[in-house]
Design an enzyme around this catalytic site. Structure first.
Site, PDB file in Angstrom:
ATOM      1  N   LYS A   1      -9.503  -6.330   1.973  1.00  0.00           N
ATOM      2  CA  LYS A   1      -9.158  -5.098   2.701  1.00  0.00           C
ATOM      3  C   LYS A   1     -10.278  -4.061   2.698  1.00  0.00           C
ATOM      4  O   LYS A   1     -10.827  -3.755   1.633  1.00  0.00           O
ATOM      5  CB  LYS A   1      -7.940  -4.429   2.041  1.00  0.00           C
ATOM      6  CG  LYS A   1      -6.679  -5.250   2.075  1.00  0.00           C
ATOM      7  CD  LYS A   1      -5.525  -4.394   1.568  1.00  0.00           C
ATOM      8  CE  LYS A   1      -4.216  -5.125   1.705  1.00  0.00           C
ATOM      9  NZ  LYS A   1      -3.075  -4.233   1.414  1.00  0.00           N
TER      10      LYS A   1
ATOM     11  N   SER B   1       4.639   6.802   9.406  1.00  0.00           N
ATOM     12  CA  SER B   1       5.429   6.896  10.639  1.00  0.00           C
ATOM     13  C   SER B   1       6.821   6.302  10.491  1.00  0.00           C
ATOM     14  O   SER B   1       7.154   5.694   9.481  1.00  0.00           O
ATOM     15  CB  SER B   1       4.689   6.198  11.769  1.00  0.00           C
ATOM     16  OG  SER B   1       4.493   4.855  11.426  1.00  0.00           O
TER      17      SER B   1
ATOM     18  N   GLU C   1       0.867  -1.194   0.000  1.00  0.00           N
ATOM     19  CA  GLU C   1       0.000   0.000   0.000  1.00  0.00           C
ATOM     20  C   GLU C   1       0.895   1.231   0.000  1.00  0.00           C
ATOM     21  O   GLU C   1       2.102   1.135   0.220  1.00  0.00           O
ATOM     22  CB  GLU C   1      -0.893   0.035   1.244  1.00  0.00           C
ATOM     23  CG  GLU C   1      -0.092   0.146   2.522  1.00  0.00           C
ATOM     24  CD  GLU C   1      -0.850   0.750   3.711  1.00  0.00           C
ATOM     25  OE1 GLU C   1      -1.927   1.328   3.525  1.00  0.00           O
ATOM     26  OE2 GLU C   1      -0.320   0.662   4.825  1.00  0.00           O
TER      27      GLU C   1
ATOM     28  N   ASN D   1       1.063   5.003   1.947  1.00  0.00           N
ATOM     29  CA  ASN D   1       0.479   5.800   3.028  1.00  0.00           C
ATOM     30  C   ASN D   1       0.659   7.276   2.715  1.00  0.00           C
ATOM     31  O   ASN D   1       1.778   7.736   2.505  1.00  0.00           O
ATOM     32  CB  ASN D   1       1.194   5.487   4.344  1.00  0.00           C
ATOM     33  CG  ASN D   1       1.048   4.017   4.711  1.00  0.00           C
ATOM     34  OD1 ASN D   1       0.014   3.589   5.199  1.00  0.00           O
ATOM     35  ND2 ASN D   1       2.084   3.228   4.438  1.00  0.00           N
TER      36      ASN D   1
ATOM     37  N   ARG E   1      10.276  -3.286   8.414  1.00  0.00           N
ATOM     38  CA  ARG E   1       9.486  -3.710   9.580  1.00  0.00           C
ATOM     39  C   ARG E   1       9.332  -5.223   9.507  1.00  0.00           C
ATOM     40  O   ARG E   1       8.992  -5.753   8.443  1.00  0.00           O
ATOM     41  CB  ARG E   1       8.134  -2.993   9.592  1.00  0.00           C
ATOM     42  CG  ARG E   1       8.301  -1.496   9.936  1.00  0.00           C
ATOM     43  CD  ARG E   1       7.002  -0.745   9.771  1.00  0.00           C
ATOM     44  NE  ARG E   1       6.504  -0.922   8.415  1.00  0.00           N
ATOM     45  CZ  ARG E   1       5.227  -0.845   8.077  1.00  0.00           C
ATOM     46  NH1 ARG E   1       4.322  -0.575   8.977  1.00  0.00           N
ATOM     47  NH2 ARG E   1       4.863  -1.014   6.817  1.00  0.00           N
TER      48      ARG E   1
ATOM     49  N   GLY F   1      -3.819   1.744   9.553  1.00  0.00           N
ATOM     50  CA  GLY F   1      -3.324   1.556  10.910  1.00  0.00           C
ATOM     51  C   GLY F   1      -3.206   0.117  11.364  1.00  0.00           C
ATOM     52  O   GLY F   1      -2.858  -0.147  12.506  1.00  0.00           O
TER      53      GLY F   1
ATOM     54  N   LYS G   1      -7.293   2.619  -0.149  1.00  0.00           N
ATOM     55  CA  LYS G   1      -7.084   1.328  -0.818  1.00  0.00           C
ATOM     56  C   LYS G   1      -7.897   1.273  -2.123  1.00  0.00           C
ATOM     57  O   LYS G   1      -7.487   0.664  -3.095  1.00  0.00           O
ATOM     58  CB  LYS G   1      -7.506   0.189   0.106  1.00  0.00           C
ATOM     59  CG  LYS G   1      -6.891   0.267   1.517  1.00  0.00           C
ATOM     60  CD  LYS G   1      -5.709  -0.595   1.667  1.00  0.00           C
ATOM     61  CE  LYS G   1      -5.028  -0.633   3.017  1.00  0.00           C
ATOM     62  NZ  LYS G   1      -4.952   0.497   3.902  1.00  0.00           N
TER      63      LYS G   1
HETATM   64  P1  ADP Z   1      -2.888  -0.755   6.827  1.00  0.00           P
HETATM   65  O1  ADP Z   1      -3.335   0.480   6.140  1.00  0.00           O
HETATM   66  O2  ADP Z   1      -3.821  -1.193   7.897  1.00  0.00           O
HETATM   67  O3  ADP Z   1      -1.459  -0.686   7.260  1.00  0.00           O
HETATM   68  P2  ADP Z   1      -1.955  -2.642   4.825  1.00  0.00           P
HETATM   69  O4  ADP Z   1      -2.470  -2.739   3.446  1.00  0.00           O
HETATM   70  O5  ADP Z   1      -0.591  -2.091   4.978  1.00  0.00           O
HETATM   71  O6  ADP Z   1      -3.027  -1.888   5.720  1.00  0.00           O
HETATM   72  O7  ADP Z   1      -1.994  -4.092   5.473  1.00  0.00           O
HETATM   73  C1  ADP Z   1      -1.531  -4.341   6.779  1.00  0.00           C
HETATM   74  C2  ADP Z   1      -0.565  -5.513   6.782  1.00  0.00           C
HETATM   75  O8  ADP Z   1      -1.177  -6.669   6.210  1.00  0.00           O
HETATM   76  C3  ADP Z   1       0.686  -5.278   5.964  1.00  0.00           C
HETATM   77  O9  ADP Z   1       1.666  -4.617   6.714  1.00  0.00           O
HETATM   78  C4  ADP Z   1       1.094  -6.692   5.577  1.00  0.00           C
HETATM   79  O10 ADP Z   1       1.823  -7.294   6.634  1.00  0.00           O
HETATM   80  C5  ADP Z   1      -0.239  -7.407   5.435  1.00  0.00           C
HETATM   81  N1  ADP Z   1      -0.667  -7.394   4.037  1.00  0.00           N
HETATM   82  C6  ADP Z   1      -1.356  -6.421   3.414  1.00  0.00           C
HETATM   83  N2  ADP Z   1      -1.552  -6.708   2.109  1.00  0.00           N
HETATM   84  C7  ADP Z   1      -0.968  -7.905   1.897  1.00  0.00           C
HETATM   85  C8  ADP Z   1      -0.838  -8.759   0.752  1.00  0.00           C
HETATM   86  N3  ADP Z   1      -1.357  -8.405  -0.423  1.00  0.00           N
HETATM   87  N4  ADP Z   1      -0.166  -9.923   0.908  1.00  0.00           N
HETATM   88  C9  ADP Z   1       0.348 -10.276   2.099  1.00  0.00           C
HETATM   89  N5  ADP Z   1       0.252  -9.529   3.218  1.00  0.00           N
HETATM   90  C10 ADP Z   1      -0.399  -8.357   3.123  1.00  0.00           C
HETATM   91 MG    MG Z   2       0.265  -0.614   6.169  1.00  0.00          MG
END
Ligand code: ADP
Ligand code: MG
Length: 484
Positions: free
Chosen positions: A367, A150, A143, A145, A459, A372, A309
């Protein structure tokens, strides 16, 4: 289903003696240099506690690292253009705002200021694009941000820490060669200072919008300290949306944002992306007032919307990138880092995505429009959710994304001891790492004034966890050790 492994940068496990000695030094170094937060269990303004971190840097292949470092300026530009394209934002979010009330509220604010005419044309973007390795050496965006990205400060310190600890372990030369330079905090703060200069009023201040209680205090404060160093003139104040009252926040005769009788040049949101920041309508009124003002916002509401998203999913359609990025090479470079993202709207594509998700849930992540961490749906739960939502408008607030399965490696995760019966709290675990690349962009509807890639973060979390918030204690701060 997981791809291959990466070897750790030094031979693991360490001997019991070496490990004890290293962990002791590591905890003192990191705590004394600010890899810390306020305790959630025993909150006190007099104390900070360790944030989770990895003992050694995790291995990361150099080629994909460079690919995404180099593509950041294109992503900055893409987000900027999307944010200034009313038609695109409106079409992308049309179905989502019918069901997702949070996004709908942001969109309402956007429409209001758009119709009134923006008092401030310039936006400041402090972005972080997140990635997972896929099948070894490919790299795919998770994604991007656009609000409250942060750890620019703590990432910078973590890179320094890993140089220190590898030196302690006898690998100074390797550390210097393989741990890339990282100055994310300077990059972000130069962005904030540049925006302040563009406002062109030496008396004006920077307002940080923060949570009512800030656990991730060190990362935020380091931004303040760095700005003080870069430009001693700038005063910074911190307020939460709940603490601000409509008496304290006003618009001046030329739409200046006035808080506590001071003119605000730049508003920097470290909160405001989460529902909890807006417990009543008053917080939304304050957000609207800020958007109406002449202050430069980081982010402006249109940048906030460009980071949803749903917009990410719209951008992944092949024809769309061509509209925003002029040459084919740029389109191909951005396309290369995208993975499959699917609409759940009521149309042919949406029906197809529902079928895919139900029949092969392990291949996807479901999603919502939230930020967060901790909001996504995985594995068999995808089946349950999609089946129950399929006839409801609710589904249009979600997107489906290809699941990325990153390679595993071993590392020690070190955490603060919160259980008094434990003497120490570290484990050698199978981990996966998520790379973030920081970008700074400043511009208005006609011009881009600043566009830079400024640093990175790793991370890391145990491979058994689906998601890993660092302040929540699941993920750990890490930095990349580049391997060929
Ligand atoms: P947020 O905005 O809540 O941070 P993210 O899209 O970053 O949402 O998703 C949170 C976490 O979920 C990511 O840090 C990752 O560890 C996991 N994640 C998100 N999308 C994927 C994906 N397509 N494949 C595998 N893990 C994912
Ligand atoms: Mg994220």
């Amino acid at each position: 289903m997981t791809a291959c492994r990466l070897e750790p940068c030094i031979k693991l496990p360490l001997s019991e003696e070496k490990l004890r000695e290293s962990v002791d030094k590591a905890k003192d170094w990191t705590l004394m240099h600010g890899i810390s937060k306020r305790s959630m269990k025993n909150y006190s303004k007099d104390q900070v506690q360790l944030l989770p971190f990895t003992l050694i840097p995790s291995s990361f292949p150099q080629k994909p690292f460079l690919i995404v470092k180099n593509v950041q300026v294109l992503l900055n530009q893409l987000i900027h253009k999307v944010a200034y394209d009313k038609e695109f934002l409106t079409n992308s979010l049309k179905s989502t705002i019918q069901t997702d009330s949070f996004t709908a509220k942001l969109f309402r604010i956007y429409e209001t200021v758009y119709e009134e005419g923006f008092s401030q044309n310039i936006s400041l973007g402090l972005l972080r694009s997140d990635y997972l390795l896929h099948d070894d050496c490919k790299i795919k965006q998770v994604e991007i941000n656009t609000i409250a990205a942060s750890f620019a400060a703590l990432a910078t310190i973590t890179s320094q820490y890993h140089k220190y600890i590898l030196g302690e372990l006898g690998y100074t030369k390797e550390a210097n060669e393989r741990i890339p330079e990282n100055n994310a905090i300077i990059g972000f703060c130069e962005g904030l200072v540049r925006a302040w200069e563009l406002y062109n009023n030496t008396e004006a201040i920077i307002l940080f919008i923060v949570e009512d209680v800030t656990y991730n205090i060190s990362d935020q404060r380091f931004h303040e300290f760095q700005i003080r160093q870069l430009c001693p003139k700038i005063k910074i104040i911190r307020r939460s949306l709940t603490s601000l009252t409509l008496e304290e926040v006003k618009l001046g005769p030329n739409k200046e944002l006035i808080v506590a009788n001071m003119i605000v040049a730049v508003v920097y949101y470290r909160s405001g992306y989460e529902l909890e920041a807006y417990p009543t309508e008053k917080e939304w009124d304050i957000r609207l007032l800020i958007e109406r003002s002449r202050a430069i916002k980081c982010p402006s509401v249109q940048y906030h919307l460009a980071g949803t998203k749903k917009v990410q999913q719209s951008l992944a359609q092949s024809s769309v990138l061509k509209k925003f990025l002029k040459d084919e090479t740029s389109v191909a470079r951005v396309q290369e880092i995208f993975t499959g993202l699917y609409t759940l709207d009521f149309n042919e594509d949406g029906e197809k995505a529902i079928e895919m998700g139900i029949s092969k849930p392990n291949k996807f992540v479901l999603k919502p429009q939230r930020e967060g961490g901790g909001n996504n749906i995985y594995n068999e739960n995808i089946k349950t959710w999609l089946s129950s939502m399929r006839d409801s408008q609710e589904r249009t607030a979600w997107i489906l994304m290809d699941r990325i399965y990153p390679p595993l490696q071993k590392n020690y995760l070190i955490r603060a001891v919160e259980d008094p019966s434990l003497e120490d709290n570290f484990d050698l675990l199978e981990v996966i790492t998520e790379l973030g690349v920081y970008g700074v962009i400043i511009g208005d509807s006609n011009n881009i004034i600043v566009n830079k890639q400024v640093g990175h973060i790793l991370r890391t979390k145990a491979s058994s966890e689906d998601e890993g918030g660092i302040v929540a204690g699941v993920g750990a701060l890490d930095s990349p050790y580049l391997i060929s």
